[in-house]
Design an enzyme around this catalytic site. Structure first.
Site, PDB file in Angstrom:
ATOM      1  N   GLU A   1      40.335  34.349   6.258  1.00 22.74           N
ATOM      2  CA  GLU A   1      39.305  33.392   5.838  1.00 22.74           C
ATOM      3  C   GLU A   1      38.581  32.745   7.022  1.00 22.74           C
ATOM      4  O   GLU A   1      37.432  32.313   6.937  1.00 22.74           O
ATOM      5  CB  GLU A   1      39.919  32.314   4.940  1.00 22.74           C
ATOM      6  CG  GLU A   1      40.123  32.738   3.508  1.00 22.74           C
ATOM      7  CD  GLU A   1      41.270  33.715   3.278  1.00 22.74           C
ATOM      8  OE1 GLU A   1      41.669  34.428   4.214  1.00 22.74           O
ATOM      9  OE2 GLU A   1      41.746  33.782   2.136  1.00 22.74           O
TER      10      GLU A   1
ATOM     11  N   ASP B   1      38.689  33.322  -6.353  1.00 19.21           N
ATOM     12  CA  ASP B   1      38.835  34.761  -6.073  1.00 19.21           C
ATOM     13  C   ASP B   1      38.880  35.578  -7.362  1.00 19.21           C
ATOM     14  O   ASP B   1      38.341  36.697  -7.420  1.00 19.21           O
ATOM     15  CB  ASP B   1      40.112  35.026  -5.259  1.00 19.21           C
ATOM     16  CG  ASP B   1      39.897  34.811  -3.763  1.00 19.21           C
ATOM     17  OD1 ASP B   1      38.838  34.263  -3.390  1.00 19.21           O
ATOM     18  OD2 ASP B   1      40.777  35.177  -2.972  1.00 19.21           O
TER      19      ASP B   1
ATOM     20  N   HIS C   1      41.424  27.863   2.491  1.00 23.31           N
ATOM     21  CA  HIS C   1      42.346  27.204   1.562  1.00 23.31           C
ATOM     22  C   HIS C   1      43.720  26.965   2.170  1.00 23.31           C
ATOM     23  O   HIS C   1      44.333  25.924   1.978  1.00 23.31           O
ATOM     24  CB  HIS C   1      42.455  28.029   0.279  1.00 23.31           C
ATOM     25  CG  HIS C   1      42.809  29.470   0.490  1.00 23.31           C
ATOM     26  ND1 HIS C   1      43.680  30.154  -0.321  1.00 23.31           N
ATOM     27  CD2 HIS C   1      42.439  30.386   1.436  1.00 23.31           C
ATOM     28  CE1 HIS C   1      43.802  31.386   0.103  1.00 23.31           C
ATOM     29  NE2 HIS C   1      43.051  31.558   1.164  1.00 23.31           N
ATOM     30  N   ARG C   2      44.205  27.955   2.941  1.00 22.97           N
ATOM     31  CA  ARG C   2      45.567  27.815   3.469  1.00 22.97           C
ATOM     32  C   ARG C   2      45.652  26.781   4.593  1.00 22.97           C
ATOM     33  O   ARG C   2      46.697  26.156   4.775  1.00 22.97           O
ATOM     34  CB  ARG C   2      46.132  29.165   3.930  1.00 22.97           C
ATOM     35  CG  ARG C   2      46.237  30.142   2.794  1.00 22.97           C
ATOM     36  CD  ARG C   2      47.221  31.261   2.943  1.00 22.97           C
ATOM     37  NE  ARG C   2      46.954  32.240   1.902  1.00 22.97           N
ATOM     38  CZ  ARG C   2      47.313  32.104   0.625  1.00 22.97           C
ATOM     39  NH1 ARG C   2      48.006  31.054   0.242  1.00 22.97           N
ATOM     40  NH2 ARG C   2      46.995  33.010  -0.271  1.00 22.97           N
TER      41      ARG C   2
ATOM     42  N   ASN D   1      34.489  35.304  -0.853  1.00 22.86           N
ATOM     43  CA  ASN D   1      35.307  35.710   0.293  1.00 22.86           C
ATOM     44  C   ASN D   1      36.624  36.305  -0.204  1.00 22.86           C
ATOM     45  O   ASN D   1      37.672  36.138   0.411  1.00 22.86           O
ATOM     46  CB  ASN D   1      35.548  34.507   1.208  1.00 22.86           C
ATOM     47  CG  ASN D   1      36.088  34.920   2.570  1.00 22.86           C
ATOM     48  OD1 ASN D   1      36.156  36.120   2.891  1.00 22.86           O
ATOM     49  ND2 ASN D   1      36.492  33.964   3.367  1.00 22.86           N
TER      50      ASN D   1
ATOM     51  N   ASP E   1      50.427  35.477   4.923  1.00 21.08           N
ATOM     52  CA  ASP E   1      49.864  34.252   4.317  1.00 21.08           C
ATOM     53  C   ASP E   1      50.867  33.100   4.383  1.00 21.08           C
ATOM     54  O   ASP E   1      50.550  31.992   4.836  1.00 21.08           O
ATOM     55  CB  ASP E   1      49.450  34.503   2.857  1.00 21.08           C
ATOM     56  CG  ASP E   1      48.317  35.528   2.741  1.00 21.08           C
ATOM     57  OD1 ASP E   1      47.801  35.969   3.785  1.00 21.08           O
ATOM     58  OD2 ASP E   1      47.958  35.878   1.601  1.00 21.08           O
TER      59      ASP E   1
ATOM     60  N   LYS F   1      39.827  28.529  -3.631  1.00 22.59           N
ATOM     61  CA  LYS F   1      39.895  29.995  -3.482  1.00 22.59           C
ATOM     62  C   LYS F   1      41.099  30.566  -4.247  1.00 22.59           C
ATOM     63  O   LYS F   1      40.981  31.599  -4.902  1.00 22.59           O
ATOM     64  CB  LYS F   1      39.971  30.387  -2.001  1.00 22.59           C
ATOM     65  CG  LYS F   1      39.894  31.902  -1.766  1.00 22.59           C
ATOM     66  CD  LYS F   1      39.806  32.232  -0.290  1.00 22.59           C
ATOM     67  CE  LYS F   1      39.432  33.689  -0.036  1.00 22.59           C
ATOM     68  NZ  LYS F   1      40.490  34.644  -0.260  1.00 22.59           N
TER      69      LYS F   1
HETATM   70  O1  LIG Z   1      46.764  42.993  -1.077  1.00 20.44           O
HETATM   71  C1  LIG Z   1      46.717  41.769  -1.205  1.00 20.44           C
HETATM   72  O2  LIG Z   1      46.704  41.210  -2.328  1.00 20.44           O
HETATM   73  C2  LIG Z   1      46.695  40.929   0.009  1.00 20.44           C
HETATM   74  C3  LIG Z   1      47.053  41.462   1.217  1.00 20.44           C
HETATM   75  C4  LIG Z   1      47.118  40.652   2.460  1.00 20.44           C
HETATM   76  O3  LIG Z   1      45.996  40.998   3.250  1.00 20.44           O
HETATM   77  P1  LIG Z   1      46.057  42.054   4.488  1.00 20.44           P
HETATM   78  O4  LIG Z   1      46.643  43.305   3.997  1.00 20.44           O
HETATM   79  O5  LIG Z   1      44.615  42.159   4.863  1.00 20.44           O
HETATM   80  O6  LIG Z   1      46.906  41.407   5.550  1.00 20.44           O
HETATM   81  C5  LIG Z   1      47.095  39.148   2.183  1.00 20.44           C
HETATM   82  O7  LIG Z   1      46.855  38.443   3.367  1.00 20.44           O
HETATM   83  C6  LIG Z   1      46.037  38.807   1.158  1.00 20.44           C
HETATM   84  O8  LIG Z   1      46.017  37.421   0.903  1.00 20.44           O
HETATM   85  C7  LIG Z   1      46.309  39.508  -0.147  1.00 20.44           C
HETATM   86  C1  LIG Z   2      43.925  36.463   3.319  1.00 18.28           C
HETATM   87  C2  LIG Z   2      43.752  35.914   2.127  1.00 18.28           C
HETATM   88  O1  LIG Z   2      42.844  36.317   1.208  1.00 18.28           O
HETATM   89  P1  LIG Z   2      42.053  37.683   0.917  1.00 18.28           P
HETATM   90  O2  LIG Z   2      42.617  38.170  -0.373  1.00 18.28           O
HETATM   91  O3  LIG Z   2      40.618  37.257   0.786  1.00 18.28           O
HETATM   92  O4  LIG Z   2      42.291  38.618   2.056  1.00 18.28           O
HETATM   93  C3  LIG Z   2      44.578  34.745   1.720  1.00 18.28           C
HETATM   94  O5  LIG Z   2      44.562  34.406   0.513  1.00 18.28           O
HETATM   95  O6  LIG Z   2      45.251  34.124   2.554  1.00 18.28           O
END
Ligand SMILES: O=C(O)C1=C[C@@H](OP(=O)(O)O)[C@@H](O)[C@H](O)C1
Ligand SMILES: C=C(OP(=O)(O)O)C(=O)O
Length: 434
Positions: free
Chosen positions: A345, A50, A389-390, A97, A317, A415
Protein backbone atom coordinates in the site's frame (compact mmCIF):
# COMPACT_ATOMS: atom_id res chain seq x y z
CA UNK A 1 -14.43 11.38 7.99
CA UNK A 2 -12.04 12.25 10.86
CA UNK A 3 -8.70 13.85 9.90
CA UNK A 4 -7.09 12.34 12.98
CA UNK A 5 -7.98 10.22 15.99
CA UNK A 6 -6.25 10.59 19.34
CA UNK A 7 -6.13 7.48 21.49
CA UNK A 8 -5.49 8.21 25.16
CA UNK A 9 -3.51 5.65 27.18
CA UNK A 10 -5.16 2.24 27.42
CA UNK A 11 -4.55 0.52 30.77
CA UNK A 12 -6.31 -2.76 30.05
CA UNK A 13 -7.40 -4.65 26.93
CA UNK A 14 -9.72 -7.66 27.07
CA UNK A 15 -12.79 -9.25 25.52
CA UNK A 16 -13.97 -11.12 22.45
CA UNK A 17 -13.97 -9.99 18.85
CA UNK A 18 -15.89 -11.73 16.10
CA UNK A 19 -13.60 -11.17 13.16
CA UNK A 20 -14.86 -9.74 9.88
CA UNK A 21 -14.40 -12.04 6.89
CA UNK A 22 -10.96 -12.51 5.35
CA UNK A 23 -10.15 -10.12 2.52
CA UNK A 24 -8.08 -12.74 0.70
CA UNK A 25 -10.82 -15.36 0.92
CA UNK A 26 -13.71 -12.94 0.17
CA UNK A 27 -12.25 -11.76 -3.12
CA UNK A 28 -11.22 -15.26 -4.19
CA UNK A 29 -14.68 -16.61 -3.31
CA UNK A 30 -16.44 -13.91 -5.33
CA UNK A 31 -14.31 -14.53 -8.40
CA UNK A 32 -14.47 -18.34 -8.24
CA UNK A 33 -18.25 -18.17 -7.68
CA UNK A 34 -18.59 -15.86 -10.69
CA UNK A 35 -16.61 -18.29 -12.87
CA UNK A 36 -18.37 -21.41 -11.57
CA UNK A 37 -21.42 -23.29 -12.76
CA UNK A 38 -24.32 -22.81 -10.34
CA UNK A 39 -25.24 -20.43 -7.53
CA UNK A 40 -22.99 -19.79 -4.56
CA UNK A 41 -24.26 -18.31 -1.29
CA UNK A 42 -21.23 -16.63 0.30
CA UNK A 43 -21.54 -15.82 4.01
CA UNK A 44 -19.33 -13.73 6.33
CA UNK A 45 -18.17 -11.79 3.26
CA UNK A 46 -15.95 -8.88 4.22
CA UNK A 47 -17.64 -5.48 3.89
CA UNK A 48 -14.69 -3.25 2.95
CA UNK A 49 -13.25 -1.20 0.06
CA UNK A 50 -11.20 -4.04 -1.46
CA UNK A 51 -14.26 -6.28 -1.68
CA UNK A 52 -16.47 -3.46 -2.98
CA UNK A 53 -14.02 -2.98 -5.87
CA UNK A 54 -14.30 -6.65 -6.76
CA UNK A 55 -18.11 -6.52 -6.54
CA UNK A 56 -18.27 -3.40 -8.69
CA UNK A 57 -16.01 -5.02 -11.30
CA UNK A 58 -18.28 -8.07 -11.41
CA UNK A 59 -21.29 -5.79 -11.94
CA UNK A 60 -19.54 -4.08 -14.84
CA UNK A 61 -18.80 -7.52 -16.30
CA UNK A 62 -22.50 -8.37 -16.08
CA UNK A 63 -22.11 -11.02 -13.38
CA UNK A 64 -25.39 -11.25 -11.45
CA UNK A 65 -25.43 -11.40 -7.66
CA UNK A 66 -27.66 -10.49 -4.72
CA UNK A 67 -25.95 -8.71 -1.83
CA UNK A 68 -27.61 -8.55 1.61
CA UNK A 69 -28.24 -5.08 3.09
CA UNK A 70 -25.33 -5.46 5.56
CA UNK A 71 -23.14 -6.61 2.62
CA UNK A 72 -21.89 -9.75 4.40
CA UNK A 73 -23.95 -12.31 2.40
CA UNK A 74 -23.84 -12.58 -1.33
CA UNK A 75 -25.57 -14.99 -3.66
CA UNK A 76 -23.54 -15.17 -6.88
CA UNK A 77 -25.07 -16.58 -10.08
CA UNK A 78 -22.07 -18.20 -11.75
CA UNK A 79 -21.31 -17.52 -15.41
CA UNK A 80 -20.17 -21.12 -15.92
CA UNK A 81 -16.89 -20.20 -17.61
CA UNK A 82 -15.50 -16.91 -18.86
CA UNK A 83 -16.73 -13.55 -17.52
CA UNK A 84 -16.62 -11.72 -20.84
CA UNK A 85 -19.16 -13.78 -22.77
CA UNK A 86 -21.69 -10.90 -23.02
CA UNK A 87 -19.17 -8.14 -23.69
CA UNK A 88 -19.62 -6.18 -26.91
CA UNK A 89 -18.04 -2.80 -25.99
CA UNK A 90 -14.74 -1.68 -24.40
CA UNK A 91 -14.93 -1.52 -20.59
CA UNK A 92 -13.03 0.09 -17.75
CA UNK A 93 -12.65 -1.44 -14.28
CA UNK A 94 -11.46 0.80 -11.44
CA UNK A 95 -9.96 -1.38 -8.71
CA UNK A 96 -8.75 1.15 -6.14
CA UNK A 97 -5.65 -0.30 -4.48
CA UNK A 98 -6.96 -3.86 -4.17
CA UNK A 99 -4.20 -6.29 -5.17
CA UNK A 100 -6.61 -9.21 -4.68
CA UNK A 101 -8.90 -7.67 -7.31
CA UNK A 102 -6.31 -6.36 -9.79
CA UNK A 103 -4.11 -9.43 -10.14
CA UNK A 104 -6.72 -12.25 -10.35
CA UNK A 105 -9.03 -10.18 -12.56
CA UNK A 106 -6.15 -9.42 -14.93
CA UNK A 107 -5.78 -13.16 -15.49
CA UNK A 108 -9.53 -13.91 -15.51
CA UNK A 109 -10.13 -11.39 -18.29
CA UNK A 110 -7.52 -13.07 -20.46
CA UNK A 111 -9.58 -16.24 -20.82
CA UNK A 112 -11.36 -15.29 -24.05
CA UNK A 113 -10.86 -12.69 -26.77
CA UNK A 114 -13.02 -9.57 -26.36
CA UNK A 115 -13.05 -5.78 -26.88
CA UNK A 116 -10.41 -4.02 -24.72
CA UNK A 117 -10.90 -3.88 -20.95
CA UNK A 118 -8.87 -1.28 -19.07
CA UNK A 119 -7.84 -2.22 -15.52
CA UNK A 120 -6.86 0.78 -13.47
CA UNK A 121 -6.83 2.06 -9.89
CA UNK A 122 -5.69 4.75 -7.52
CA UNK A 123 -2.27 6.41 -7.89
CA UNK A 124 -0.50 3.91 -5.61
CA UNK A 125 -1.90 1.00 -7.66
CA UNK A 126 -0.06 2.48 -10.63
CA UNK A 127 3.19 2.12 -8.67
CA UNK A 128 2.62 -1.52 -7.68
CA UNK A 129 4.35 -3.91 -10.11
CA UNK A 130 2.34 -6.25 -12.32
CA UNK A 131 4.99 -7.00 -14.97
CA UNK A 132 5.74 -10.55 -13.79
CA UNK A 133 2.07 -11.49 -14.21
CA UNK A 134 1.71 -9.74 -17.57
CA UNK A 135 4.83 -11.55 -18.86
CA UNK A 136 3.24 -14.91 -18.01
CA UNK A 137 -0.13 -13.97 -19.50
CA UNK A 138 1.57 -12.97 -22.75
CA UNK A 139 3.53 -16.25 -22.67
CA UNK A 140 0.16 -18.06 -22.47
CA UNK A 141 -1.03 -16.30 -25.62
CA UNK A 142 -2.95 -13.33 -24.19
CA UNK A 143 -2.91 -9.80 -25.56
CA UNK A 144 -2.13 -7.43 -22.67
CA UNK A 145 -0.65 -3.94 -23.11
CA UNK A 146 0.56 -1.21 -20.78
CA UNK A 147 -1.23 2.12 -21.02
CA UNK A 148 1.16 4.29 -18.98
CA UNK A 149 4.37 2.89 -17.49
CA UNK A 150 5.72 -0.49 -18.63
CA UNK A 151 5.37 -3.01 -15.80
CA UNK A 152 2.57 -1.23 -13.94
CA UNK A 153 -1.20 -0.69 -14.18
CA UNK A 154 -3.20 0.58 -15.95
CA UNK A 155 -3.23 -2.33 -18.39
CA UNK A 156 -5.43 -3.07 -21.37
CA UNK A 157 -6.61 -6.65 -21.85
CA UNK A 158 -7.97 -8.21 -25.03
CA UNK A 159 -7.66 -11.86 -23.98
CA UNK A 160 -6.42 -15.04 -25.65
CA UNK A 161 -4.97 -17.08 -22.74
CA UNK A 162 -4.45 -20.65 -23.96
CA UNK A 163 -2.36 -22.13 -21.12
CA UNK A 164 0.64 -24.35 -21.92
CA UNK A 165 4.16 -24.17 -20.59
CA UNK A 166 4.53 -21.06 -18.36
CA UNK A 167 7.05 -19.50 -16.02
CA UNK A 168 6.30 -16.85 -13.42
CA UNK A 169 8.68 -14.84 -11.29
CA UNK A 170 7.78 -15.51 -7.65
CA UNK A 171 10.08 -13.02 -5.95
CA UNK A 172 7.82 -9.96 -5.65
CA UNK A 173 4.27 -11.19 -5.07
CA UNK A 174 2.49 -14.52 -4.74
CA UNK A 175 -0.66 -12.92 -6.16
CA UNK A 176 0.70 -13.40 -9.70
CA UNK A 177 0.90 -17.16 -9.23
CA UNK A 178 -2.52 -17.17 -7.54
CA UNK A 179 -3.99 -15.40 -10.58
CA UNK A 180 -2.46 -17.90 -13.03
CA UNK A 181 -3.43 -20.94 -10.96
CA UNK A 182 -7.06 -19.87 -10.69
CA UNK A 183 -7.40 -19.33 -14.45
CA UNK A 184 -5.34 -22.22 -15.82
CA UNK A 185 -8.10 -24.89 -15.46
CA UNK A 186 -10.36 -22.84 -17.73
CA UNK A 187 -7.78 -22.63 -20.54
CA UNK A 188 -7.97 -24.92 -23.58
CA UNK A 189 -4.61 -26.58 -23.00
CA UNK A 190 -3.08 -28.19 -19.92
CA UNK A 191 -0.80 -25.79 -18.09
CA UNK A 192 2.47 -26.23 -16.28
CA UNK A 193 3.69 -23.27 -14.22
CA UNK A 194 7.34 -23.16 -13.19
CA UNK A 195 8.33 -20.61 -10.51
CA UNK A 196 11.40 -18.48 -11.14
CA UNK A 197 13.30 -17.39 -8.00
CA UNK A 198 12.12 -17.87 -4.42
CA UNK A 199 8.37 -17.74 -4.07
CA UNK A 200 7.33 -15.08 -1.50
CA UNK A 201 4.26 -15.11 0.75
CA UNK A 202 3.87 -18.86 0.14
CA UNK A 203 0.93 -19.54 2.50
CA UNK A 204 -1.34 -17.44 0.27
CA UNK A 205 -0.90 -20.13 -2.37
CA UNK A 206 -2.37 -22.62 0.12
CA UNK A 207 -5.48 -20.42 0.35
CA UNK A 208 -5.73 -20.44 -3.45
CA UNK A 209 -5.26 -24.19 -3.79
CA UNK A 210 -7.70 -25.03 -1.01
CA UNK A 211 -10.37 -22.73 -2.45
CA UNK A 212 -9.91 -24.09 -5.98
CA UNK A 213 -10.43 -27.55 -4.55
CA UNK A 214 -13.58 -26.39 -2.71
CA UNK A 215 -14.85 -25.22 -6.11
CA UNK A 216 -14.05 -28.65 -7.60
CA UNK A 217 -10.57 -28.35 -9.13
CA UNK A 218 -7.35 -29.92 -7.92
CA UNK A 219 -3.85 -28.83 -8.85
CA UNK A 220 -0.66 -30.90 -8.65
CA UNK A 221 1.80 -28.96 -6.52
CA UNK A 222 5.47 -29.97 -6.85
CA UNK A 223 6.92 -28.38 -3.70
CA UNK A 224 5.75 -24.85 -4.69
CA UNK A 225 8.32 -24.92 -7.52
CA UNK A 226 6.14 -26.32 -10.29
CA UNK A 227 2.39 -26.73 -10.65
CA UNK A 228 0.38 -28.87 -13.09
CA UNK A 229 -3.21 -27.99 -14.00
CA UNK A 230 -5.47 -29.84 -16.47
CA UNK A 231 -7.09 -27.60 -19.06
CA UNK A 232 -10.68 -27.59 -20.30
CA UNK A 233 -12.20 -27.85 -16.83
CA UNK A 234 -14.96 -25.88 -15.11
CA UNK A 235 -15.45 -24.72 -11.54
CA UNK A 236 -18.58 -25.99 -9.83
CA UNK A 237 -20.26 -24.13 -7.00
CA UNK A 238 -19.99 -25.68 -3.53
CA UNK A 239 -23.48 -24.24 -2.86
CA UNK A 240 -22.70 -22.39 0.36
CA UNK A 241 -19.34 -20.87 1.15
CA UNK A 242 -18.46 -19.54 4.62
CA UNK A 243 -15.57 -17.05 4.64
CA UNK A 244 -13.15 -17.52 7.57
CA UNK A 245 -12.46 -14.52 9.81
CA UNK A 246 -9.55 -12.34 8.70
CA UNK A 247 -6.35 -13.61 10.33
CA UNK A 248 -4.40 -10.43 9.51
CA UNK A 249 -7.09 -8.33 11.21
CA UNK A 250 -6.86 -10.65 14.22
CA UNK A 251 -3.20 -9.75 14.73
CA UNK A 252 -3.89 -6.30 16.26
CA UNK A 253 -6.21 -7.73 18.93
CA UNK A 254 -3.94 -10.67 19.77
CA UNK A 255 -0.97 -8.31 20.09
CA UNK A 256 -2.92 -5.83 22.24
CA UNK A 257 -3.76 -8.63 24.69
CA UNK A 258 -0.13 -9.71 24.77
CA UNK A 259 0.84 -6.14 25.68
CA UNK A 260 -1.98 -5.08 28.06
CA UNK A 261 -4.28 -8.07 28.54
CA UNK A 262 -6.55 -9.37 29.96
CA UNK A 263 -7.51 -12.19 27.79
CA UNK A 264 -8.61 -11.60 24.19
CA UNK A 265 -10.43 -14.18 22.13
CA UNK A 266 -10.74 -13.73 18.36
CA UNK A 267 -13.40 -15.92 16.76
CA UNK A 268 -13.90 -16.98 13.14
CA UNK A 269 -10.42 -18.50 12.82
CA UNK A 270 -8.80 -21.39 14.68
CA UNK A 271 -6.12 -24.04 14.63
CA UNK A 272 -7.23 -25.47 11.27
CA UNK A 273 -7.66 -22.17 9.40
CA UNK A 274 -6.16 -22.03 5.93
CA UNK A 275 -4.77 -18.52 6.31
CA UNK A 276 -1.03 -18.35 6.86
CA UNK A 277 -1.44 -15.29 9.07
CA UNK A 278 -2.70 -17.48 11.94
CA UNK A 279 1.03 -18.23 12.36
CA UNK A 280 1.31 -14.69 13.75
CA UNK A 281 0.13 -16.22 17.04
CA UNK A 282 3.21 -18.48 17.09
CA UNK A 283 5.47 -15.45 16.71
CA UNK A 284 3.64 -13.66 19.51
CA UNK A 285 4.04 -16.77 21.68
CA UNK A 286 7.75 -16.79 20.92
CA UNK A 287 7.86 -13.18 22.14
CA UNK A 288 6.29 -14.30 25.45
CA UNK A 289 2.49 -14.11 25.05
CA UNK A 290 0.27 -16.93 26.25
CA UNK A 291 -1.64 -18.35 23.28
CA UNK A 292 -4.52 -20.85 23.33
CA UNK A 293 -5.82 -22.49 20.18
CA UNK A 294 -9.40 -23.64 19.64
CA UNK A 295 -11.26 -25.04 16.63
CA UNK A 296 -13.05 -21.71 16.13
CA UNK A 297 -10.94 -19.23 18.09
CA UNK A 298 -7.48 -18.08 19.14
CA UNK A 299 -6.84 -16.52 22.56
CA UNK A 300 -3.96 -14.36 23.65
CA UNK A 301 -2.90 -13.20 27.12
CA UNK A 302 -0.24 -10.91 28.45
CA UNK A 303 3.32 -12.12 28.84
CA UNK A 304 6.73 -10.62 29.54
CA UNK A 305 7.53 -9.78 25.95
CA UNK A 306 11.05 -10.10 24.59
CA UNK A 307 12.44 -9.13 21.20
CA UNK A 308 12.92 -11.71 18.43
CA UNK A 309 15.02 -12.16 15.29
CA UNK A 310 12.90 -13.85 12.61
CA UNK A 311 12.32 -14.29 8.89
CA UNK A 312 8.64 -13.33 8.49
CA UNK A 313 8.34 -13.68 4.72
CA UNK A 314 5.48 -16.15 5.24
CA UNK A 315 3.30 -13.57 7.04
CA UNK A 316 4.11 -10.22 5.38
CA UNK A 317 0.91 -8.45 6.51
CA UNK A 318 0.84 -9.60 10.13
CA UNK A 319 4.61 -9.02 10.36
CA UNK A 320 3.84 -5.29 10.52
CA UNK A 321 2.01 -5.91 13.80
CA UNK A 322 5.19 -7.53 15.18
CA UNK A 323 7.07 -4.31 14.37
CA UNK A 324 4.86 -2.20 16.67
CA UNK A 325 4.56 -4.97 19.28
CA UNK A 326 8.37 -4.80 19.43
CA UNK A 327 8.00 -1.38 21.10
CA UNK A 328 6.82 -3.22 24.23
CA UNK A 329 9.43 -5.99 24.24
CA UNK A 330 12.64 -6.29 26.21
CA UNK A 331 15.54 -6.06 23.79
CA UNK A 332 15.63 -5.43 20.03
CA UNK A 333 13.57 -7.13 17.32
CA UNK A 334 14.73 -7.88 13.80
CA UNK A 335 12.26 -8.85 11.08
CA UNK A 336 13.93 -10.12 7.92
CA UNK A 337 13.14 -11.20 4.34
CA UNK A 338 10.39 -8.60 3.94
CA UNK A 339 11.55 -6.84 0.77
CA UNK A 340 8.03 -6.90 -0.66
CA UNK A 341 6.85 -4.51 2.09
CA UNK A 342 8.20 -1.92 -0.35
CA UNK A 343 5.60 -2.65 -3.06
CA UNK A 344 2.43 -2.80 -1.00
CA UNK A 345 0.00 0.00 0.00
CA UNK A 346 3.04 2.20 0.56
CA UNK A 347 6.76 1.53 0.95
CA UNK A 348 6.11 -0.13 4.30
CA UNK A 349 9.78 -0.47 5.27
CA UNK A 350 10.28 3.27 4.94
CA UNK A 351 6.90 4.16 6.51
CA UNK A 352 7.34 1.80 9.45
CA UNK A 353 10.89 2.98 10.16
CA UNK A 354 9.89 6.65 9.95
CA UNK A 355 6.90 6.35 12.27
CA UNK A 356 8.60 4.04 14.81
CA UNK A 357 11.32 6.68 15.16
CA UNK A 358 8.62 9.28 15.95
CA UNK A 359 7.62 7.33 19.07
CA UNK A 360 11.23 7.06 20.20
CA UNK A 361 12.50 3.73 18.81
CA UNK A 362 15.95 3.41 17.30
CA UNK A 363 15.42 1.84 13.89
CA UNK A 364 17.65 0.48 11.17
CA UNK A 365 15.86 0.19 7.83
CA UNK A 366 17.60 -2.38 5.64
CA UNK A 367 16.78 -3.17 2.03
CA UNK A 368 14.75 -6.20 3.14
CA UNK A 369 14.78 -6.07 6.95
CA UNK A 370 13.97 -3.81 9.86
CA UNK A 371 15.78 -3.71 13.20
CA UNK A 372 13.93 -2.06 16.06
CA UNK A 373 15.34 -1.11 19.45
CA UNK A 374 12.47 -0.01 21.69
CA UNK A 375 12.77 3.17 23.78
CA UNK A 376 12.49 3.05 27.59
CA UNK A 377 9.64 5.58 27.35
CA UNK A 378 7.42 6.08 24.27
CA UNK A 379 7.13 9.63 22.96
CA UNK A 380 3.75 11.27 22.22
CA UNK A 381 3.49 11.44 18.43
CA UNK A 382 1.23 12.11 15.47
CA UNK A 383 1.47 9.08 13.22
CA UNK A 384 1.20 9.43 9.46
CA UNK A 385 -0.52 6.45 7.87
CA UNK A 386 0.45 6.83 4.17
CA UNK A 387 -3.01 5.72 3.03
CA UNK A 388 -2.08 2.29 4.42
CA UNK A 389 -4.74 0.60 6.56
CA UNK A 390 -2.12 -1.51 8.32
CA UNK A 391 -0.05 1.51 9.39
CA UNK A 392 -3.17 2.92 11.10
CA UNK A 393 -4.06 -0.37 12.79
CA UNK A 394 -0.49 -1.23 13.88
CA UNK A 395 0.14 2.14 15.46
CA UNK A 396 -3.05 2.00 17.53
CA UNK A 397 -0.99 -0.38 19.73
CA UNK A 398 1.15 2.58 20.88
CA UNK A 399 -1.76 3.68 23.11
CA UNK A 400 -1.35 0.48 25.18
CA UNK A 401 1.18 2.47 27.23
CA UNK A 402 1.13 5.59 29.38
CA UNK A 403 1.43 7.68 26.20
CA UNK A 404 -1.33 8.98 23.92
CA UNK A 405 -1.01 8.60 20.18
CA UNK A 406 -2.66 10.45 17.31
CA UNK A 407 -3.42 8.48 14.15
CA UNK A 408 -3.76 10.66 11.06
CA UNK A 409 -6.40 9.64 8.49
CA UNK A 410 -7.82 6.75 10.55
CA UNK A 411 -10.45 6.20 7.84
CA UNK A 412 -7.82 4.47 5.68
CA UNK A 413 -8.67 1.24 7.54
CA UNK A 414 -11.69 1.02 5.22
CA UNK A 415 -9.49 -0.95 2.79
CA UNK A 416 -9.95 -4.09 4.88
CA UNK A 417 -11.51 -3.14 8.25
CA UNK A 418 -13.82 -0.09 8.24
CA UNK A 419 -14.95 -0.60 11.88
CA UNK A 420 -11.46 -1.22 13.25
CA UNK A 421 -11.22 1.68 15.73
CA UNK A 422 -14.72 1.08 17.07
CA UNK A 423 -13.85 -2.57 17.75
CA UNK A 424 -10.42 -1.72 19.15
CA UNK A 425 -11.88 0.82 21.58
CA UNK A 426 -14.66 -1.53 22.64
CA UNK A 427 -12.01 -3.85 24.15
CA UNK A 428 -9.98 -0.98 25.64
CA UNK A 429 -10.16 0.58 29.11
CA UNK A 430 -8.90 4.14 28.73
CA UNK A 431 -9.33 7.57 30.33
CA UNK A 432 -11.08 9.47 27.55
CA UNK A 433 -11.12 9.76 23.77
CA UNK A 434 -10.59 13.10 22.07
O1 LIG B 1 -3.08 -13.48 -2.08
C1 LIG B 1 -3.47 -12.70 -1.22
O2 LIG B 1 -4.66 -12.66 -0.83
C2 LIG B 1 -2.48 -11.78 -0.60
C3 LIG B 1 -1.14 -12.03 -0.74
C4 LIG B 1 -0.11 -11.19 -0.08
O3 LIG B 1 0.48 -10.39 -1.09
P1 LIG B 1 1.90 -10.75 -1.81
O4 LIG B 1 1.81 -12.11 -2.34
O5 LIG B 1 1.98 -9.69 -2.86
O6 LIG B 1 2.96 -10.62 -0.74
C5 LIG B 1 -0.69 -10.28 1.01
O7 LIG B 1 0.25 -9.31 1.37
C6 LIG B 1 -1.96 -9.61 0.53
O8 LIG B 1 -2.49 -8.78 1.53
C7 LIG B 1 -3.01 -10.64 0.18
C1 LIG C 1 -0.82 -5.98 0.84
C2 LIG C 1 -2.10 -5.85 1.12
O1 LIG C 1 -3.09 -5.74 0.19
P1 LIG C 1 -3.25 -6.15 -1.35
O2 LIG C 1 -4.26 -7.24 -1.34
O3 LIG C 1 -3.76 -4.90 -2.01
O4 LIG C 1 -1.92 -6.59 -1.86
C3 LIG C 1 -2.56 -5.80 2.53
O5 LIG C 1 -3.79 -5.92 2.76
O6 LIG C 1 -1.76 -5.63 3.45
Amino acid sequence: MLDALTLTPISHFAGTINLPGSKSISNRALLLAALAHGETEITNLLDSDDVHYMLKALTTLDVKYELSSDKTRCKVFGMGGVLTQNQTEPLELYLGNAGTAMRPLAAALCLSEHPPILLTGEPRMKERPIGHLVDSLIQAGAKVTYVEEVGYPPIKIEGGFEGGQLTVDGTISSQFLTALLMMAPLAMQDTEIVIKGNLVSKPYIDITLQMMSQFGIDVINHEYERFEIKGGQNYSSPGRYLVEGDASSASYFLAAAAIRGGKVRVTGIGKNSVQGDIRFADVLEKMGAKITWGEEYIESERGNLKGIDMDLNHIPDAAMTIATTALFAKGPTRISNIYNWRVKETDRLFAMATELRKVGAIVEEGNDYIHITPPTQLTVAKIDTYNDHRMAMCFSLVALSNTAVTINDPGCTSKTFPTYFKEFLSLSTQDSIK
